[in-house]
Design an enzyme around this catalytic site. Structure first.
Site, PDB file in Angstrom:
ATOM      1  N   SER A  39      34.664 -36.340 -29.469  1.00 21.31           N
ATOM      2  CA  SER A  39      35.479 -35.585 -28.466  1.00 21.31           C
ATOM      3  C   SER A  39      37.081 -35.445 -28.806  1.00 21.31           C
ATOM      4  O   SER A  39      37.669 -34.458 -28.183  1.00 21.31           O
ATOM      5  CB  SER A  39      35.246 -36.267 -27.185  1.00 21.31           C
ATOM      6  OG  SER A  39      34.181 -35.793 -26.634  1.00 21.31           O
ATOM      7  N   LYS A  62      38.078 -31.920 -29.684  1.00 19.83           N
ATOM      8  CA  LYS A  62      38.213 -30.856 -28.699  1.00 19.83           C
ATOM      9  C   LYS A  62      39.703 -30.182 -28.504  1.00 19.83           C
ATOM     10  O   LYS A  62      39.561 -29.031 -28.553  1.00 19.83           O
ATOM     11  CB  LYS A  62      37.689 -31.388 -27.338  1.00 19.83           C
ATOM     12  CG  LYS A  62      36.213 -31.606 -27.411  1.00 19.83           C
ATOM     13  CD  LYS A  62      35.725 -32.433 -26.018  1.00 19.83           C
ATOM     14  CE  LYS A  62      34.422 -32.782 -26.010  1.00 19.83           C
ATOM     15  NZ  LYS A  62      33.974 -33.524 -24.756  1.00 19.83           N
ATOM     16  N   TYR A 122      28.881 -27.208 -32.704  1.00 21.44           N
ATOM     17  CA  TYR A 122      29.354 -28.311 -31.630  1.00 21.44           C
ATOM     18  C   TYR A 122      28.970 -29.390 -32.331  1.00 21.44           C
ATOM     19  O   TYR A 122      29.874 -30.342 -32.608  1.00 21.44           O
ATOM     20  CB  TYR A 122      29.076 -28.214 -30.593  1.00 21.44           C
ATOM     21  CG  TYR A 122      29.419 -29.035 -29.475  1.00 21.44           C
ATOM     22  CD1 TYR A 122      30.819 -29.262 -29.245  1.00 21.44           C
ATOM     23  CD2 TYR A 122      28.551 -29.982 -29.183  1.00 21.44           C
ATOM     24  CE1 TYR A 122      31.270 -29.980 -28.197  1.00 21.44           C
ATOM     25  CE2 TYR A 122      28.975 -30.900 -28.131  1.00 21.44           C
ATOM     26  CZ  TYR A 122      30.390 -30.966 -27.723  1.00 21.44           C
ATOM     27  OH  TYR A 122      30.914 -31.788 -26.895  1.00 21.44           O
ATOM     28  N   TYR A 182      39.026 -38.335 -20.273  1.00 19.44           N
ATOM     29  CA  TYR A 182      37.831 -38.189 -19.426  1.00 19.44           C
ATOM     30  C   TYR A 182      38.356 -38.334 -17.965  1.00 19.44           C
ATOM     31  O   TYR A 182      39.419 -38.009 -17.625  1.00 19.44           O
ATOM     32  CB  TYR A 182      36.752 -39.239 -19.607  1.00 19.44           C
ATOM     33  CG  TYR A 182      36.351 -38.979 -21.237  1.00 19.44           C
ATOM     34  CD1 TYR A 182      35.798 -37.699 -21.745  1.00 19.44           C
ATOM     35  CD2 TYR A 182      36.170 -40.201 -21.976  1.00 19.44           C
ATOM     36  CE1 TYR A 182      35.632 -37.527 -23.313  1.00 19.44           C
ATOM     37  CE2 TYR A 182      35.493 -40.033 -23.175  1.00 19.44           C
ATOM     38  CZ  TYR A 182      35.311 -38.642 -23.755  1.00 19.44           C
ATOM     39  OH  TYR A 182      34.863 -38.580 -25.203  1.00 19.44           O
ATOM     40  N   VAL A 240      33.688 -41.107 -27.993  1.00 20.63           N
ATOM     41  CA  VAL A 240      32.790 -42.019 -28.034  1.00 20.63           C
ATOM     42  C   VAL A 240      32.761 -42.752 -29.466  1.00 20.63           C
ATOM     43  O   VAL A 240      31.721 -43.765 -29.489  1.00 20.63           O
ATOM     44  CB  VAL A 240      31.645 -41.719 -27.311  1.00 20.63           C
ATOM     45  CG1 VAL A 240      31.785 -41.313 -25.885  1.00 20.63           C
ATOM     46  CG2 VAL A 240      30.913 -40.512 -28.143  1.00 20.63           C
TER      47      VAL A 240
END
Length: 305
Positions: free
Chosen positions: A61, A64, A189, A241, A259
């Site tokens: 992530s 992102k 992705y 998060y 993660v």
């Protein structure tokens, strides 16, 4: 600084015992739970390291905010934010609930999986291969590392087990938030999440964001100042998060976790920080990595608030 980093790593290593490596993507289970490493690159381009700083891991992530920067540079901002929101979700990163319950049905922000799938779909290119190459080149340029590539074992593992992301993508397609072939968008992705890096790469990207998009070595502008400010703002409000608020209070540094165990932090005009600790807490953040950043923020007075 190297001595301080070694001290902070040694003092916080014990926290790796309280977390677990990610298991929902089978390949991530191979990580060594006790690993903990850090790299700092300061605004004089000096590099400091400690622990398992050169262990390779997948970016997950942390990709992102980088892909969001691409989407914002490729498209009109109004168009981007008509498809993804700007607000913290307060839900787990892989939650699907608000795609049904929100009045608008659009993803809350680009740092959760649903929002990131939208921003990935906005990368320009005439083919999947062209989009993938553009994405990789952007990551390589930001990290100043031409050897950065995709870990295809992790990519295949993500693709085989990515049904939750697949469900999100088809919902987003149904509601008009993504255009194009869903499986192709998901393929890109999964590949972006499987880019393999180390703490030095993360610290390099972090310092370039800290310097408002200007490369610390070449002085070349890689991201516009306006986009780099927006990226760091999203990192503060949504980057950890549904633990982002607590992290902002305790640490006070723009940061993004993944993660795979990585955390990228960017202290405006001061430094970029890359941390690796694959033992995760229940919210998917590096449990020892957060402790390391909390200690550093206090010892070096890095809190931007």
């Amino acid at each position: 600084m190297n001595n301080l980093l070694k001290q902070v790593i040694d003092e916080n290593k014990k926290y790796t015992n309280y977390g677990q490596v990610a298991s929902y993507i089978p390949e991530l289970k191979n990580a060594k739970r006790s690993d903990l490493g850090i790299c700092i690159i300061d605004n004089n381009n000096k590099i400091y390291t400690a622990g398992n700083y050169n262990t390779k891991f997948t970016i997950q992530s942390i990709s992102k905010p980088i892909v969001l920067a691409m989407a914002l540079m490729d498209n009109d901002w109004t168009s981007v934010f008509s498809k993804v929101g700007m607000e913290p979700s307060g839900d787990p990163f892989n939650s699907i609930m608000k795609l049904e319950t929100n009045d608008t049905k659009k993803p809350s922000n680009p740092m959760i999986n649903a929002g990131a799938i939208v921003t990935t779909s906005l990368i320009k290119g005439n083919s999947l291969e062209e989009k993938e190459e553009r994405m990789l080149q952007f990551f390589r340029r930001l990290a100043n590392n031409d050897s950065i590539g995709i870990n295809y074992e992790v990519y295949k593992s993500e693709k085989l087990t990515g049904d939750r992301n697949r469900a999100m993508a088809y919902l987003l397609k149904n509601d008009g938030f993504i255009n194009g072939d869903v499986e192709e968008i998901l393929d890109l992705y999964f590949k972006q999440c499987s880019i393999e890096i180390d703490c030095v790469d993360l610290a390099r990207i972090g310092i370039n964001l800290a310097m408002y998009g200007v490369d610390i070595e070449s002085k070349e502008r890689l991201i516009s100042e306006k986009v780099s400010r927006m990226i760091k703002t999203f990192m503060v409000t949504c980057g950890m998060y549904d633990a982002s608020g607590e992290f902002a209070i305790r640490v006070g540094i723009p940061a993004k976790s993944g993660v795979g165990g990585g955390v990228m932090a960017s202290v405006p005009e001061k430094m970029g920080i890359g941390v690796y600790g694959p033992a995760l807490d229940k919210k998917g953040n590096s449990i020892a990595g957060i402790k390391v950043l909390e200690d550093l923020s206090e010892k070096l007075e890095l809190n931007i608030f």
